[in-house]
Write a protein that holds these residues in place. Structure first.
Motif, PDB file in Angstrom:
ATOM      1  N   GLY B  28      -7.605   6.789  -4.877  1.00  0.00           N
ATOM      2  CA  GLY B  28      -6.540   6.483  -3.922  1.00  0.00           C
ATOM      3  C   GLY B  28      -7.045   6.517  -2.503  1.00  0.00           C
ATOM      4  N   ASN B  29      -7.876   7.528  -2.208  1.00  0.00           N
ATOM      5  CA  ASN B  29      -8.405   7.655  -0.849  1.00  0.00           C
ATOM      6  C   ASN B  29      -9.450   6.591  -0.527  1.00  0.00           C
ATOM      7  N   LEU B  31      -9.254   3.499  -1.745  1.00  0.00           N
ATOM      8  CA  LEU B  31      -8.527   2.238  -1.568  1.00  0.00           C
ATOM      9  C   LEU B  31      -7.471   2.295  -0.469  1.00  0.00           C
ATOM     10  N   GLY B  32      -6.814   3.448  -0.339  1.00  0.00           N
ATOM     11  CA  GLY B  32      -5.658   3.563   0.552  1.00  0.00           C
ATOM     12  C   GLY B  32      -5.768   2.821   1.866  1.00  0.00           C
ATOM     13  N   LEU B  33      -6.799   3.140   2.629  1.00  0.00           N
ATOM     14  CA  LEU B  33      -6.905   2.532   3.952  1.00  0.00           C
ATOM     15  C   LEU B  33      -7.665   1.218   3.928  1.00  0.00           C
ATOM     16  N   ALA B  35      -7.035  -1.413   2.421  1.00  0.00           N
ATOM     17  CA  ALA B  35      -6.153  -2.588   2.458  1.00  0.00           C
ATOM     18  C   ALA B  35      -6.113  -3.189   3.866  1.00  0.00           C
ATOM     19  N   ASP B  36      -6.042  -2.314   4.881  1.00  0.00           N
ATOM     20  CA  ASP B  36      -5.976  -2.802   6.273  1.00  0.00           C
ATOM     21  C   ASP B  36      -7.189  -3.672   6.578  1.00  0.00           C
ATOM     22  N   ILE B  38      -9.176  -5.233   4.356  1.00  0.00           N
ATOM     23  CA  ILE B  38      -9.190  -6.461   3.541  1.00  0.00           C
ATOM     24  C   ILE B  38      -8.310  -7.534   4.193  1.00  0.00           C
ATOM     25  N   ILE B  39      -7.172  -7.095   4.743  1.00  0.00           N
ATOM     26  CA  ILE B  39      -6.282  -8.058   5.406  1.00  0.00           C
ATOM     27  C   ILE B  39      -6.999  -8.709   6.588  1.00  0.00           C
ATOM     28  N   VAL B  40      -7.669  -7.869   7.389  1.00  0.00           N
ATOM     29  CA  VAL B  40      -8.403  -8.415   8.536  1.00  0.00           C
ATOM     30  C   VAL B  40      -9.533  -9.331   8.042  1.00  0.00           C
ATOM     31  N   PHE B  42      -9.461 -11.198   5.411  1.00  0.00           N
ATOM     32  CA  PHE B  42      -8.839 -12.477   5.062  1.00  0.00           C
ATOM     33  C   PHE B  42      -8.581 -13.311   6.329  1.00  0.00           C
ATOM     34  N   MET B 117     -12.215   8.466   1.499  1.00  0.00           N
ATOM     35  CA  MET B 117     -12.099   7.740   2.779  1.00  0.00           C
ATOM     36  C   MET B 117     -13.481   7.543   3.396  1.00  0.00           C
ATOM     37  N   SER B 184      -5.783   3.241  14.518  1.00  0.00           N
ATOM     38  CA  SER B 184      -5.729   1.896  13.946  1.00  0.00           C
ATOM     39  C   SER B 184      -6.054   0.857  15.009  1.00  0.00           C
TER      40      SER B 184
END
Lengths: 251, 258
Positions: B28-29, B31-33, B35-36, B38-40, B42, B117, B184
């Motif tokens: 979880g730790n 993957l958790g952050l 995602a932010d 991966i979006i950038v 993309f 993390m 962030s």
């Protein structure tokens, strides 16, 4: 409904904290907006992205940031889950109304202020008048889906006690698959297909795309209710199974 | 050091007790952050750069900030949950012990799952470094200092915000606003923001000093070698400030006690 009223009042106590939190939420929204404006510029597409992001940012308090596990992990931790099981209504039903009160509070004191600020300061477009009702309907469906997903986290806590890991996994999945921080049209095509076959996009992307008039209400409604029915059946079955386990543990 | 080792062992034993949950926590730790990022990724795969910064350069900024945050959460979990100590009155017991209260709060618990993390930050960073053409020996010498500064800044900001609980009681929301949102923001180049916001992240909550400014020089976007000093100036400025605010908080706490 009494449960909903109680959880509404409980939240009301921390209004000042929530105002600070709203500013934090606006900063997160602002960061995303600036990234998009940096790549798209002050164009029509850029402004559409700003509207998309900020409508989602306001909606996050209804479909993502609801108490992890719908208060169940806390009840497991302090043992009050045993009393919950004795109540005349089921755990699923009770959790739902507790969340309703919280969502109502979040709508009034978090989503609405963030949305108003976004419209006034960040030039977010208002929806077409014919899209308001469809948006609200799909948003409510999205909330029910989000509730059910969070309810599974609650059930996880009954079985495994701690939810930290699964909570982070949920954050990962909902950030990436819900489209809350990026319009799905910017995803690679193959990835978008995967995303549309998971429930998360029906909580954020679909309602906001309806808001912007980019998604048909009928299609949204059919897909959302399919998810709601499937997840509800699963939640109901799983609750029954786990309830029996608790009884055994209690001896 | 012995105190630290004892605590280290005890924390590990208690957290590894439920193996499956411990494993899920680590995943979880990781993957958790992520995602932010991966979006950038993309966004950058489609638009190629943000204000002239390529994906691998943003990856490097991201990993420096997140590495510092991950290590801070690993050893400084006590600051993150400080409001619990205040609200339950447990902080009193720390004050009467001979060791410093600051150290005791920090070492409440070593949170092993946060290594997830750290791992994701390291992977993103290593990927970024491999793609960056400017990386040379001097960068490899400078990087450990930069990472250390990132840990310290994350720690100092969190001490200041934890101390807010001496006045406010609950401070979870203050932490989200003062630490999480600013951290962030510091994962992206400063030029995308309005000036006031950039000033805040440079002079008040100086996260840009460990992310944006040093990389501005290394990526060749500026010739000003002075930017390499930014992390040290950031830490040097925050050390007395965080210490002062913490002590002020303790004084206030004692005076309101019974």
């Amino acid at each position: 409904m009494e449960l909903a009223k109680k959880s509404f009042k409980r939240d009301r106590v921390y209004l000042l904290n929530h105002i600070i939190n709203n500013i934090g939420s606006l900063v997160f929204g602002y960061i995303n907006v600036r990234i998009w404006l940096a790549v798209l510029g002050n164009s029509k597409e850029g402004m559409e992205a700003v509207t998309y992001l900020m409508v989602n940012q306001a909606g996050l308090w209804l479909v993502m940031f609801i108490p992890y596990g719908c208060y169940i992990p806390k009840k497991v931790y302090d043992g009050s889950i045993a009393y919950e099981m004795l109540r005349p209504y089921g755990l699923l039903y009770g959790s739902f109304f507790e969340i309703v009160g919280h969502i109502l509070y979040n709508f009034l004191f978090r989503s609405v202020p963030i949305f108003i600020f976004s419209v006034l300061v960040m030039k977010v477009s208002l929806p077409d008048i014919h899209q308001i009702l469809p948006y609200l309907i799909t948003l409510i469906n999205g909330i029910i889906i989000a509730f059910l997903i969070n309810y599974f986290i609650g059930l996880w806590s009954i079985k495994f006690l701690s939810i930290n890991g699964v909570q982070m996994l949920y954050y990962f999945a909902s950030s990436l698959f819900s489209g809350a921080f990026i319009h799905l049209k910017y995803y690679p095509q193959a990835f978008k297909k995967i995303v549309m076959s998971l429930p998360f996009a029906y909580t954020s992307y679909v309602p906001t795309a309806v808001y912007q008039g980019q998604f048909s209400l009928l299609k949204a409604f059919v897909n959302q209710w399919t998810w709601i029915i499937a997840l509800s059946i699963f939640a109901y079955a799983l609750t029954n199974r786990l309830s029996k386990k608790i009884a055994i543990q209690g001896g | 050091m012995r105190l630290f080792l004892t605590l280290f062992k005890a924390s590990f034993k208690s957290q590894a007790q439920y193996k499956f949950d411990f494993f899920v926590s680590i995943i979880g730790n990781i993957l958790g952050l992520l995602a932010d990022f991966i979006i950038v990724a993309f966004i950058l795969m489609r638009f190629k750069n943000i204000d002239g910064w390529q994906l691998h350069e943003v990856a490097l900024i991201y990993s420096i900030i997140e590495f510092g945050f991950g290590i801070y959460r690993f050893i400084g979990d006590g600051f993150n949950n400080f409001e619990l100590l205040i609200l339950t009155g447990k902080f009193d017991t720390l004050l009467i012990r001979p060791a410093s209260a600051l150290l005791q709060v920090m070492l409440q618990k070593i949170d092993f799952k946060r290594l997830g993390m750290v791992m994701q930050a390291a992977v993103v960073g290593i990927w970024g470094i491999q793609k960056c053409t400017f990386v040379n020996n001097s960068f490899y010498l400078y990087l450990p200092l930069l990472l250390l500064a990132s840990v310290l800044i994350n720690m100092q900001v969190s001490i200041v915000l934890a101390a807010a609980a001496f006045w406010t009681g609950k401070n979870e929301d203050i932490i989200i606003l003062g630490h999480y949102s600013t951290r962030s923001a510091a994962r992206y180049p400063a030029t995308i923001y309005h000036n006031i916001f950039s000033y805040i992240l440079t002079f008040i909550i100086p996260f840009f000093s460990v992310s944006y400014y040093p990389l501005l020089y290394y990526t060749g976007k500026s010739n000003n070698i002075f930017y390499l000093l930014a992390p040290f100036l950031g830490v040097a400025a925050m050390t007395p400030i965080s210490y002062f605010i913490w002590n002020l908080g303790i004084k206030r706490y004692s005076s309101t006690g019974t």
